[in-house]
Every structure is written in C-alpha cells, then in structure tokens.
Design a protein around this motif. Sequence first.
Motif, PDB file in Angstrom:
ATOM      1  N   UNK A 149      40.945  25.878  -1.335  1.00  0.00           N
ATOM      2  CA  UNK A 149      39.743  25.913  -0.441  1.00  0.00           C
ATOM      3  C   UNK A 149      38.472  24.977  -1.427  1.00  0.00           C
ATOM      4  N   UNK A 150      38.554  25.231  -2.692  1.00  0.00           N
ATOM      5  CA  UNK A 150      37.501  24.418  -3.450  1.00  0.00           C
ATOM      6  C   UNK A 150      37.848  23.140  -3.146  1.00  0.00           C
ATOM      7  N   UNK A 151      39.082  22.466  -3.104  1.00  0.00           N
ATOM      8  CA  UNK A 151      39.117  20.929  -3.018  1.00  0.00           C
ATOM      9  C   UNK A 151      39.103  20.767  -1.527  1.00  0.00           C
ATOM     10  N   UNK A 152      39.147  21.563  -0.318  1.00  0.00           N
ATOM     11  CA  UNK A 152      38.606  21.135   0.957  1.00  0.00           C
ATOM     12  C   UNK A 152      37.056  21.035   0.847  1.00  0.00           C
ATOM     13  N   UNK A 153      36.435  21.932   0.190  1.00  0.00           N
ATOM     14  CA  UNK A 153      34.925  21.778   0.237  1.00  0.00           C
ATOM     15  C   UNK A 153      34.571  20.708  -0.590  1.00  0.00           C
ATOM     16  N   UNK A 154      35.108  20.403  -1.593  1.00  0.00           N
ATOM     17  CA  UNK A 154      34.701  19.348  -2.414  1.00  0.00           C
ATOM     18  C   UNK A 154      34.933  18.110  -1.538  1.00  0.00           C
ATOM     19  N   UNK A 155      35.956  17.933  -0.773  1.00  0.00           N
ATOM     20  CA  UNK A 155      36.373  16.606  -0.224  1.00  0.00           C
ATOM     21  C   UNK A 155      35.253  16.550   1.200  1.00  0.00           C
ATOM     22  N   UNK A 156      34.654  17.717   1.562  1.00  0.00           N
ATOM     23  CA  UNK A 156      33.659  17.505   2.569  1.00  0.00           C
ATOM     24  C   UNK A 156      32.344  17.230   2.277  1.00  0.00           C
ATOM     25  N   UNK A 157      32.055  17.174   0.802  1.00  0.00           N
ATOM     26  CA  UNK A 157      30.725  16.805   0.182  1.00  0.00           C
ATOM     27  C   UNK A 157      30.558  15.594   0.599  1.00  0.00           C
ATOM     28  N   UNK A 158      29.087  15.171   1.248  1.00  0.00           N
ATOM     29  CA  UNK A 158      28.871  13.906   1.653  1.00  0.00           C
ATOM     30  C   UNK A 158      28.149  12.916   0.671  1.00  0.00           C
ATOM     31  N   UNK A 159      28.652  11.605   0.695  1.00  0.00           N
ATOM     32  CA  UNK A 159      28.141  10.934  -0.617  1.00  0.00           C
ATOM     33  C   UNK A 159      27.065   9.887   0.085  1.00  0.00           C
ATOM     34  N   UNK A 160      27.023   9.627   1.320  1.00  0.00           N
ATOM     35  CA  UNK A 160      26.144   8.565   1.886  1.00  0.00           C
ATOM     36  C   UNK A 160      26.404   7.227   1.666  1.00  0.00           C
ATOM     37  N   UNK A 161      27.635   6.763   0.814  1.00  0.00           N
ATOM     38  CA  UNK A 161      27.952   5.710   0.366  1.00  0.00           C
ATOM     39  C   UNK A 161      27.313   5.523  -1.125  1.00  0.00           C
ATOM     40  N   UNK A 162      26.701   6.589  -1.508  1.00  0.00           N
ATOM     41  CA  UNK A 162      26.202   6.488  -2.942  1.00  0.00           C
ATOM     42  C   UNK A 162      27.036   6.414  -4.135  1.00  0.00           C
ATOM     43  N   UNK A 163      27.107   5.374  -4.976  1.00  0.00           N
ATOM     44  CA  UNK A 163      28.197   5.163  -5.900  1.00  0.00           C
ATOM     45  C   UNK A 163      28.434   6.421  -6.858  1.00  0.00           C
ATOM     46  N   UNK A 164      27.145   6.871  -7.389  1.00  0.00           N
ATOM     47  CA  UNK A 164      27.164   8.105  -8.084  1.00  0.00           C
ATOM     48  C   UNK A 164      27.846   9.320  -7.579  1.00  0.00           C
ATOM     49  N   UNK A 165      27.510   9.493  -6.410  1.00  0.00           N
ATOM     50  CA  UNK A 165      28.017  10.758  -5.748  1.00  0.00           C
ATOM     51  C   UNK A 165      29.584  10.440  -5.445  1.00  0.00           C
ATOM     52  N   UNK A 166      29.981   9.274  -5.094  1.00  0.00           N
ATOM     53  CA  UNK A 166      31.361   9.091  -4.929  1.00  0.00           C
ATOM     54  C   UNK A 166      32.101   9.443  -6.206  1.00  0.00           C
ATOM     55  N   UNK A 167      31.424   8.830  -7.292  1.00  0.00           N
ATOM     56  CA  UNK A 167      32.304   8.792  -8.514  1.00  0.00           C
ATOM     57  C   UNK A 167      32.128  10.643  -9.082  1.00  0.00           C
TER      58      UNK A 167
END
Length: 467
Positions: A149-167
């Motif tokens: 469940x934690x993996x699924x929720x992390x996968x769904x976190x939006x990054x908006x293309x922002x490098x720091x968030x993707x990382x």
Amino acid sequence: MGFHRLSVFLHACETEHTQSMDMGNQHPSITRLQEIQKEVKSIEQQVIGFSGLSDDKNYKRLERILTKQLFEIDSVETEGKGDIQQARKRAARETERLLKELEQNASHPHRIEIHSIFKEAQALVKEEIVPFYAGGNCVTEEFEEGIQDIILRLTHVKTGGKVSLRKARYHTLTRVCAVQEIIEDCVKKQPSLPLSEDAHPSVAKINSVLCEVNKARGTLIALLMGVASNETFRHLSCVLSGLMADLDALDVCGHTEIRNYRREVVEDINKLLKYLDLEEEADSTHAFDLGQNHSILKIEKVLTRMREIKNELLQAQNPLELYASAKTELQGLIGQLDEVSLEKNPCIREARRRAVIEVQTLITYIDLKEALEKRQAFPCEEHPSHKAVWTILGHLSDIQGEVLSFDGNRTDKNYIRLEELLTKQLLALDAVDPQGEEKCKAARKQAVRLAQNILSYLDLKSDEWEY
C-alpha cells in the motif's frame, strides 16, 4: 585578396586587445560581483535537484553557502555608481532566488507527503525488524499488504515534472521496494543444508556464514529504512565482503553438494551487496527522471498513436467506417503495453496502467457508439424502463466524447461541468425503475458502471500525475 585577409586579421587583433584592456580596466567591485555570481552558479544544479528536507546536512550546507554569498554581495562597495548598484542588485536577486528555491524544495507539500508516507514505512519495519536481526523469516500478511500500500501511494505522489520531487519520490521508492524484495526473497527461499556438519568441516563454516548473512539482511533493512542508529552502509559492506572472503577460502574440492551450498550463500551475499549501491543510483538522473527510459518511451509511443486514432474518430464525418479498423489497432496497442518491461519500477508500472486505461476507454467509446448505431438501425419494441436506460447511454456517449477531448485540471470550469453532467446521468439511472425486468436491470447496472468509469477516467486525465 591578400590585403583583405591582412585587414581582417588586424581588426580581430585590435578587438581582442580592446576587450583585454576593458577587462583590465573593469572596476574591482564589478569583478568581485562576477566572482561571487560564478560561485553561486556552481551550486545552482545542486539546489534545483535538492530532494531532502530542511534538517538534512546538505540543506544546511547549501543554505550556508548561499547566505554567505549574500553577505559577500552586500559588502561590495558601489561608490554611488549606478552600474555597480545594478550589478549588485542582480547578483543579490539571483542568490535570493536560489535560497527560495532551496526552501521550497524542502517544504513542498508533496515532499512532505513523501516523507509522511516513508515514516509509516519506518513504523512498519520497526515492528517486524526484530525477527530479521534474530535470523528469522516470519513476516505477517499485514506487513506485506502495508508495504504494498505504501509503494502504491508513493507511486501516486504528483511531481509536476519538478526534478527535486521526482528525485525524492524515486529515492524513497527504491528503499521501500528494496525492503519488499529482500523480505519476499527471504520468505520464499528455503536455505538448503545438504549435509550434516559431521560430513565435512566446511559445512559448519558455511552454516555459520549463513547465520551472519541473515543478521546482515536485517541490518540492511534497518539501514535502508533509516532505523539503524549504530550502523553504516560502509561497515555492512565490509562485513559482507569479509563473509564472501571466508567462503572463498574454503576447500570444497570433490564435494559437489557442499560446493553448490556455498554457491547459494555467495549468491545471497551478492544480492545484499547490490542494495548498497542504491544511494548512488538514486542521485543519477537516468534513474529518477524516466523521460529517456526505454519502457517509458514505448508507452509514450503507444499513447501517441492512441491519440492520433482518437482524433481521427472524433473529427471524422462518418466515424462508423473507422470503428472496425480502429478497434483492431487499439487491441494491438494493448498487446504492446503488455510487453513493456516494468524493470521492477513502480512508476513505470503506474505509467503502463494509465496507458492501458487510456486505450481501453477509447475501445469502450467505440463499442458504445457501435451499439447505439445498431440500435438506431434496427428499432424494436421494448420496455419503457429499458428504453430510458438506452437514452441515458446515448447521453453518456456524448459526454464520453467530450471527456476524451478534455485536457485540463480539476480547477477548470469544463472539468466541473463534465463532472456535474456525469453525476446527473448517475442520478437519472438511479431513478429508472426496472419493474422486475431482468434485461433492464442488467442494462442499468452496465450503464452505472460506464458512468463511474468515465468519472474515474476524467479524474485520471486531470490529476496532473507525471512519472
């Protein structure tokens, strides 16, 4: 011609000499500001790519460097000269911009969301880590479901293309997925003990190493999840390398079963060693920014063709002629998506899942259009409730066409309008009384499912998720 070349050469030399003189005559304050700006520029990419939180050592280091540069800029004398004042303002503005970006990266709501989910994973691991330290392999179903469940929720976190968030998302996912892999491998694996310790002196040593490997597995999980306060990746690497050396030193010539047993334990150690490279991998662009990933490129290629088919259908004067060929090609695209390698990357899995939904939604749209056309071509007597359901299906088909064309977010007026239209059709279906007609009940159930699927698809298209 020779004179012309000589003139060009002399002019070039004169220009270079003039520029050199200008550099030499440049005001010391301007020179100092340029030096400071160069130093600030040298850490710009580190700031943009910063994926940690405000209490990280790297955050404090970058903040300290930028704050120091601001003081340096402020100390530069302008002597009341306008050009120096402007240069100082520009340098201060650029440095302040980077400081602000650093702060925003560390405090972004989605970065905090990633950290919050990771804290849940840490709590789960703390509850289950003791058996691993003891060399056990008993894991509850609740723990396995919780990690998934934690993996699924992390996968769904939006990054908006922002490098720091993707990382940050990738860095966290790699750790949690690594823990999941280690646990699954440990639970599935039944270590073989081919001979008793009396059979050969090496067996006792291999058994001893295997116990140490099981303890190392627990230590590795604790390190990956940040719950080991008295261990380091470097020390664990030394421990595992030492165990490998112990196994290499064993003389098992002529004992095939013992040699195979040793090989299994060596493979176990190698599996653990590969997880020690996660830190470096998470910092490399190719790992967290999937834009050039082979699997993602395949998915994007499928989506591009799907959109072309969609546009052809929505813009065609007589789309009925295209339905059969379009459905055949779309089914082929589903097959291509099934062949995409997930590379054990949940973000690629999510990208593929979304692509499959995109293609399947278009196939459903064609199916409904065909059914409506067929019904219109061959009218027949039917129950009023059944007719009412088909009327609503006609409305849903029109709305679905609009949803397929929608390209916006959830704050758009058009999104709100489409959502209201779909809700209205669901209410209309709820008001239909089947009057005991089984055929009508089945049709209404299908129509409700379709309306809900269109709503879900509208949400998926507008949630601004990026791999």
